[in-house]
Design an enzyme around this catalytic site. Structure first.
Site, PDB file in Angstrom:
ATOM      1  N   GLU A 229      24.520  47.111  32.037  1.00  0.00           N
ATOM      2  CA  GLU A 229      23.628  47.851  32.955  1.00  0.00           C
ATOM      3  C   GLU A 229      22.409  47.090  33.468  1.00  0.00           C
ATOM      4  O   GLU A 229      22.149  47.279  34.823  1.00  0.00           O
ATOM      5  CB  GLU A 229      23.497  49.148  32.450  1.00  0.00           C
ATOM      6  CG  GLU A 229      24.421  50.075  32.003  1.00  0.00           C
ATOM      7  CD  GLU A 229      24.227  51.228  31.063  1.00  0.00           C
ATOM      8  OE1 GLU A 229      23.181  51.536  30.440  1.00  0.00           O
ATOM      9  OE2 GLU A 229      25.391  51.869  30.682  1.00  0.00           O
TER      10      GLU A 229
ATOM     11  N   GLY B  29      30.266  54.418  28.459  1.00  0.00           N
ATOM     12  CA  GLY B  29      29.861  55.528  29.230  1.00  0.00           C
ATOM     13  C   GLY B  29      30.663  56.171  29.881  1.00  0.00           C
ATOM     14  O   GLY B  29      30.552  57.223  30.743  1.00  0.00           O
TER      15      GLY B  29
HETATM   16  C1  PEP Z   1      25.741  51.173  25.512  1.00  0.00           C
HETATM   17  O1  PEP Z   1      25.125  51.398  26.418  1.00  0.00           O
HETATM   18  O2  PEP Z   1      25.653  49.983  24.911  1.00  0.00           O
HETATM   19  C2  PEP Z   1      27.283  52.015  25.265  1.00  0.00           C
HETATM   20  C3  PEP Z   1      27.704  51.347  24.338  1.00  0.00           C
HETATM   21  O3  PEP Z   1      27.129  53.093  25.758  1.00  0.00           O
HETATM   22  P1  PEP Z   1      28.182  54.162  25.420  1.00  0.00           P
HETATM   23  O4  PEP Z   1      28.304  54.467  23.867  1.00  0.00           O
HETATM   24  O5  PEP Z   1      27.523  55.667  25.828  1.00  0.00           O
HETATM   25  O6  PEP Z   1      29.432  53.990  26.152  1.00  0.00           O
END
Ligand code: PEP
Length: 251
Positions: free
Chosen positions: A96, A175
């Site tokens: 991100e 996500g």
């Molecule tokens: C993350 O943000 O590192 C992640 C793995 O998010 P999520 O578990 O929500 O997929």
């Protein structure tokens, strides 16, 4: 080779208030985790309050990112030295951040170097996009990220392998509710270890976590997956019962 088991909650830009962050930190203190290194990565504004809430516990506090420069005209950024006394380590290279701030492998390497120089542990994230996986480029992308990212970290700063952990986070799984399989995670982790070794590091000694839609329901698949030493958990790390289930799977 016995590597530590680690489960780290990446809270991303959550929860909405400092008060809620402190409540979450107290929940983490109460999460049974014998045999598992437990960590939380709150937003930077919440680091001081969370650090205080976790003082005296063995739950480790991580920043979600760090700047590559020691100080200067970088509005909105946090230098590694500013985390001293607040954080045990930092995440770098989260997809991100790569996506939103234009981080490339070289910049992630510079951030990791800055963190090491400030005495922080580093969780170095990498992983392929869906398009790259569909084109059969996963191995090549991981190899490049290790070579141009981890391989480019200032060796003097890198120090010993005990301060570095990797998180294999396929971008398509983050996500989305669509986690990788344990077999996919194991294959990627094996590839990462051989690339680490190619870079002159001891790939067998470096913990590698899986991240991407880990839940209470699928955590045991990753806990059993060959070579996977833990989880970097996003969404589910905000839910006390579910996060406790994930930690329990790795104990
Ligand atoms: C993350 O943000 O590192 C992640 C793995 O998010 P999520 O578990 O929500 O997929």
């Amino acid at each position: 080779m016995t590597r530590p088991r680690l489960v780290i909650g990446n809270w991303k830009m959550n929860p909405a208030t400092l008060e809620e962050a402190v409540v979450l930190a107290h929940d983490r203190r109460a999460t049974p985790h014998e045999g598992v290194g437990l960590g939380v990565a709150p937003p930077s504004i919440a680091l001081p309050a969370v650090a205080v809430a976790l003082r005296g516990s063995d739950v480790r506090v991580f920043a979600q990112d760090v700047h590559w420069a020691e100080k200067g005209a970088y509005t909105g950024q946090v230098a590694a030295s500013m985390l001293r006394g607040l954080a045990f380590g930092t995440i770098v290279g989260h997809s991100e951040v790569r996506r939103d701030q234009g981080d490339d492998d070289a910049r992630v390497a510079a951030k990791a170097g800055a963190a090491f120089r400030a005495g922080l542990h580093v969780i170095f994230c990498l992983g392929e996009s869906l398009a790259e996986r569909k084109r059969g480029e996963t191995d090549a992308v991981l190899a490049r990220q290790v070579r141009d990212g981890i391989g480019a970290i200032d060796r003097a700063a890198l120090g010993d392998a005990g301060t570095l952990a990797l998180a294999y986070e396929p971008i398509w799984a983050i996500g989305t509710g669509e986690a990788a399989t344990g077999a996919q995670a194991s294959a990627a982790v094996a590839r990462l270890r051989s690339e680490l070794t190619r870079q002159g590091l001891d790939g067998d000694a470096i913990p590698i976590l899986y991240g991407g839609s880990v839940t209470g329901g699928n955590a045991s698949e990753f806990a059993r997956a060959e070579g996977v030493d833990g989880a970097l958990v996003g969404g589910a790390s905000l839910k006390q019962d579910e996060f406790a289930e994930i930690v329990a799977a790795f104990r």
